[in-house]
Design a protein around this motif. Structure first.
Motif, mmCIF file in Angstrom:
data_model
loop_
_atom_site.group_PDB
_atom_site.id
_atom_site.type_symbol
_atom_site.label_atom_id
_atom_site.label_comp_id
_atom_site.label_asym_id
_atom_site.label_seq_id
_atom_site.Cartn_x
_atom_site.Cartn_y
_atom_site.Cartn_z
ATOM 1 N N ILE A 1 0.836 -1.206 0.000
ATOM 2 C CA ILE A 1 0.000 0.000 0.000
ATOM 3 C C ILE A 1 0.867 1.251 0.000
ATOM 4 N N LEU A 2 1.941 1.236 0.770
ATOM 5 C CA LEU A 2 2.811 2.417 0.849
ATOM 6 C C LEU A 2 3.584 2.632 -0.449
ATOM 7 N N ILE A 3 3.958 1.565 -1.122
ATOM 8 C CA ILE A 3 4.618 1.696 -2.436
ATOM 9 C C ILE A 3 3.678 2.369 -3.426
ATOM 10 N N VAL A 4 2.437 1.885 -3.467
ATOM 11 C CA VAL A 4 1.438 2.477 -4.365
ATOM 12 C C VAL A 4 1.168 3.925 -3.968
ATOM 13 N N ALA A 5 1.116 4.202 -2.659
ATOM 14 C CA ALA A 5 0.851 5.565 -2.193
ATOM 15 C C ALA A 5 1.952 6.528 -2.616
ATOM 16 N N LEU A 6 3.204 6.078 -2.543
ATOM 17 C CA LEU A 6 4.314 6.931 -2.970
ATOM 18 C C LEU A 6 4.209 7.273 -4.458
ATOM 19 N N VAL A 7 3.894 6.262 -5.268
ATOM 20 C CA VAL A 7 3.777 6.493 -6.713
ATOM 21 C C VAL A 7 2.564 7.367 -7.000
ATOM 22 N N TRP A 8 1.485 7.151 -6.253
ATOM 23 C CA TRP A 8 0.305 8.004 -6.429
ATOM 24 C C TRP A 8 0.632 9.450 -6.084
ATOM 25 N N LEU A 9 1.408 9.669 -5.017
ATOM 26 C CA LEU A 9 1.731 11.026 -4.604
ATOM 27 C C LEU A 9 2.563 11.758 -5.651
ATOM 28 N N LEU A 10 3.520 11.074 -6.268
ATOM 29 C CA LEU A 10 4.331 11.758 -7.282
ATOM 30 C C LEU A 10 3.482 12.107 -8.503
ATOM 31 N N ASN A 11 2.526 11.228 -8.847
ATOM 32 C CA ASN A 11 1.631 11.539 -9.961
ATOM 33 C C ASN A 11 0.638 12.634 -9.589
ATOM 34 N N LEU A 12 0.160 12.585 -8.357
ATOM 35 C CA LEU A 12 -0.757 13.614 -7.873
ATOM 36 C C LEU A 12 -0.119 14.990 -7.967
ATOM 37 N N TYR A 13 1.119 15.102 -7.519
ATOM 38 C CA TYR A 13 1.814 16.391 -7.564
ATOM 39 C C TYR A 13 2.001 16.838 -9.011
ATOM 40 N N ASN A 14 2.246 15.885 -9.885
ATOM 41 C CA ASN A 14 2.400 16.200 -11.301
ATOM 42 C C ASN A 14 1.099 16.754 -11.877
ATOM 43 N N PHE A 15 -0.041 16.156 -11.491
ATOM 44 C CA PHE A 15 -1.338 16.635 -11.960
ATOM 45 C C PHE A 15 -1.606 18.069 -11.514
ATOM 46 N N MET A 16 -1.109 18.413 -10.323
ATOM 47 C CA MET A 16 -1.397 19.727 -9.757
ATOM 48 C C MET A 16 -0.425 20.814 -10.219
ATOM 49 N N ASP A 17 0.549 20.440 -11.008
ATOM 50 C CA ASP A 17 1.510 21.422 -11.526
ATOM 51 C C ASP A 17 1.048 21.895 -12.896
ATOM 52 N N GLY A 18 0.009 22.739 -12.907
ATOM 53 C CA GLY A 18 -0.534 23.196 -14.180
ATOM 54 C C GLY A 18 -0.606 24.698 -14.332
ATOM 55 N N ILE A 19 -0.314 25.443 -13.258
ATOM 56 C CA ILE A 19 -0.281 26.902 -13.337
ATOM 57 C C ILE A 19 0.962 27.396 -12.603
ATOM 58 N N ASP A 20 1.320 28.636 -12.837
ATOM 59 C CA ASP A 20 2.531 29.211 -12.259
ATOM 60 C C ASP A 20 2.440 29.269 -10.731
ATOM 61 N N MET B 1 8.612 23.935 -14.086
ATOM 62 C CA MET B 1 9.402 22.878 -13.445
ATOM 63 C C MET B 1 9.358 21.578 -14.227
ATOM 64 N N GLY B 2 8.292 21.335 -15.006
ATOM 65 C CA GLY B 2 8.191 20.125 -15.803
ATOM 66 C C GLY B 2 7.979 18.895 -14.943
ATOM 67 N N ASP B 3 7.908 17.733 -15.590
ATOM 68 C CA ASP B 3 7.720 16.475 -14.861
ATOM 69 C C ASP B 3 8.892 16.187 -13.929
ATOM 70 N N VAL B 4 10.083 16.630 -14.307
ATOM 71 C CA VAL B 4 11.252 16.390 -13.470
ATOM 72 C C VAL B 4 11.068 17.020 -12.094
ATOM 73 N N GLY B 5 10.428 18.183 -12.039
ATOM 74 C CA GLY B 5 10.232 18.866 -10.763
ATOM 75 C C GLY B 5 9.030 18.372 -9.995
ATOM 76 N N SER B 6 7.893 18.228 -10.691
ATOM 77 C CA SER B 6 6.660 17.863 -9.988
ATOM 78 C C SER B 6 6.717 16.440 -9.443
ATOM 79 N N THR B 7 7.224 15.490 -10.238
ATOM 80 C CA THR B 7 7.309 14.108 -9.738
ATOM 81 C C THR B 7 8.357 13.993 -8.635
ATOM 82 N N TYR B 8 9.445 14.724 -8.785
ATOM 83 C CA TYR B 8 10.509 14.695 -7.765
ATOM 84 C C TYR B 8 9.998 15.235 -6.435
ATOM 85 N N LEU B 9 9.300 16.379 -6.472
ATOM 86 C CA LEU B 9 8.792 16.960 -5.233
ATOM 87 C C LEU B 9 7.746 16.062 -4.584
#
Length: 340
Positions: free
Chosen positions: A143-162, A213-221
């Protein structure tokens, strides 16, 4: 060995990290704009082609600062190794910014990275779910592995405005950093380093942004915030539910939006612009106002709930639902997940 753990030497490390971050961003804007150009499409929140990939500056800066804090003994080598598991995520994101890697390549690599973090952390501490739910260790780790991957994708989804993704990181790390400072935990310096690195990038992301920041920044954060949350939970210093509540605005917006789209029969992997923040950006015509609105909710709603989860960790799960569900209802009222 010279003591670099005092206020002045630590401040010098953070200042160096800030300057390195903003300096790498300057180089990207100057020399990499033709390879990393984000050309606007119909669902984009920007109208001019803008360089992306600025998140690599955050990753490079953080690598330097965390290495210095490890060399002077502020962080252990074990802590450094766990945090460095985020570096491959940044590399995958940077390659994705360059060549648009397919999900079938990105997802397995992200899952492997998350699994490595859990292996380094060791057995899942009990009770992980505040005593409300009991399950085998292997299932909790999954569950925690999936949660970590979900969080990096979630942050990526939310990186759409300045500035929105940057402001969220500054808020989360600022709040957690103060909590860890009051508890005299050295991971507070990781939070401070993240703030310094993201602020260095923010100089170039202020509307109208000169660099994304691109995917490199949003997924990393997203990934490293999740890793930090697990580290503080495993050490017993800070419940992971504190982190979840501080991320409540992002979690609520993304979760509700994707659920609504899935229930409507729309592919959740298909590009769209129906998140709450995207709808507000179109309605208000101003990225600053949206970031200010999210920050206000963070300070007035998420932070008090996070403080309660810090004070009463046994109620972490209940507080998480109590803090996130009303935000999902707000997202529904604002039309999240509804195109147009």
């Amino acid at each position: 060995m010279t003591d670099l753990t005092g206020p002045e030497p630590a401040g010098l490390i953070l200042l160096t990290g800030f300057l390195l971050s903003t300096g790498v961003c300057a180089l990207l804007v100057r020399f990499a704009r033709h390879r990393l150009l984000d050309v606007p499409v119909a669902r984009s929140a920007h109208s001019h082609a803008t360089p992306r990939g600025g998140g690599i500056a955050i990753a490079i800066s953080l690598f330097l600062m965390l290495s210095l804090f490890t060399l002077n003994g502020t962080l252990s080598v074990w802590q450094w190794l766990i945090l460095m598991c985020a570096s491959p995520v940044a590399l995958i994101g940077f390659l994705d910014d360059l060549h648009a890697l397919p999900v079938r390549i990105r997802l397995p690599l992200h899952l492997l990275n998350a699994a490595l973090v859990l292996l380094l952390l060791g057995p899942v501490p009990e009770p992980f779910f505040s005593g409300w739910l009991s399950m085998p260790d292997w299932l909790q780790m999954l569950i925690l592995i999936v949660a970590l991957v979900w969080l990096l994708n979630l942050y990526n989804f939310m990186d759409g405005i300045d500035t929105l993704a940057v402001a969220q990181c500054v808020f989360v790390c600022g709040a957690v950093g103060l909590m860890l400072w009051s508890l005299a935990d050295p991971l507070m310096w990781v939070c401070a380093a993240l703030v310094a690195a993201t602020l260095g990038f923010m100089v170039w992301n202020i509307p109208p942004a000169r660099l994304f920041m691109g995917d490199v920044g949003s997924t990393y954060l997203g990934f490293i915030l999740g890793v930090l949350g697990l580290m503080t939970h495993y050490s017993g210093v800070l419940s992971v539910w504190v982190w979840v509540l501080l991320m409540a605005t992002f979690i609520a917006d993304t979760t509700y939006t994707l659920l609504r789209r899935a229930l409507a029969g729309v592919s959740v992997t298909e590009g769209h612009s129906s998140h709450t923040y995207q709808r507000l950006a179109r309605r208000w015509g101003n990225h600053w106002k949206v970031t200010a609105a999210f920050t206000t909710v963070n300070l007035c709603w998420s932070l008090p709930f996070a403080w309660l989860a810090l004070t009463y960790p046994e109620y972490g799960v209940v507080l998480a639902f109590s803090g996130i569900v009303p935000l999902m209802a707000l997202a529904a009222a604002l039309g999240a997940g509804k195109q147009g």
